[in-house]
Structure formats: C-alpha cells, structure tokens
Design a protein around this motif. Sequence first.
Motif, short mmCIF file in Angstrom:
data_model
loop_
_atom_site.label_atom_id
_atom_site.label_comp_id
_atom_site.label_asym_id
_atom_site.label_seq_id
_atom_site.Cartn_x
_atom_site.Cartn_y
_atom_site.Cartn_z
N ASN A 119 11.17 59.69 25.60
CA ASN A 119 9.77 59.26 25.73
C ASN A 119 8.88 60.41 26.19
O ASN A 119 7.76 60.56 25.71
CB ASN A 119 9.67 58.08 26.69
N SER A 122 8.42 62.81 23.32
CA SER A 122 7.50 62.20 22.36
C SER A 122 6.06 62.32 22.85
O SER A 122 5.16 62.62 22.06
CB SER A 122 7.87 60.73 22.16
N SER A 125 5.06 65.89 22.29
CA SER A 125 4.96 66.20 20.86
C SER A 125 3.73 65.60 20.21
O SER A 125 3.22 66.13 19.22
CB SER A 125 6.22 65.72 20.13
N SER A 126 3.26 64.47 20.72
CA SER A 126 2.12 63.79 20.09
C SER A 126 0.78 64.33 20.57
O SER A 126 -0.27 63.92 20.05
CB SER A 126 2.20 62.29 20.34
#
Length: 130
Positions: A119, A122, A125-126
């Motif tokens: 998580n 992520s 990365s976003s």
Amino acid sequence: MTTSCVPSRKALSKITTNRLQKELVEWQMNPPTGFKHKVTDNLQRWIIEVIGAPGNLYANDTYQLQVDFPEHYPMESPQVIFLHPAPMHPHIYSNGHICLDILYDSWSPAMTVSSICINILSMLSSSTEK
C-alpha cells in the motif's frame, strides 16, 4: 537492554509474537517486490528498506521504514514511519509520519507487514508530484 532515548514498550503477547514470527518467515520466503527487511534481533521493531518502483517519480529512490508493533498486534495497527530523510510526498509529513487510512481508521487484523508495504509503495507510485 533499554536506553533513555528508546521508549519503554510492553512485552508482546504470545499471539503477537507468533503472528510476527509467521509473517517474518513468510517475508523471508517471499518478500514483496521493492522491499528488504533489515535483520535485527528485535521482533517488535522492523526496519524495512523501500526501493521506488520503476516508471514513477520515486523510481530507484531508497528509503527506510520503521515499523513498531504494539503489544496486541494484529488487533492494533503498527506504527509505520519513514526514517529521515523521508520522501517528499503530499501524504508523508516531514517527520516521516504517513497519512494512510489503513494505518489508522481502516486498519484490519487481516493486514500484514507485506500488505502495508504494498500500500505504501502504491501510494508513492501514484503520486504526480514530488
């Protein structure tokens, strides 16, 4: 062994110790991509190296997470922070604290250290800004 700069913690419950030992064995057999557990003799505090995933703003950047487990983990969420220097990110405070709902209100005992790490990666990365 305690020092004045380390807060005293309650001993882990047997359930917590068993769960953490199981998670550690699973991690060693199948670590999440982009993460390395730094081996210590302290089951209550894990230091995890994070390597930014390719193709985003944090690609190949390396950071360290500190994961502190409470006495009643997994019924209580661990405290997860980035050690200095923390990544520059809209959801990471300068002191390394992470604004991520699964670490607070949306915590579930079904979560594991691996799922927390995924998580966090992520979240990094976003991001469209650093």
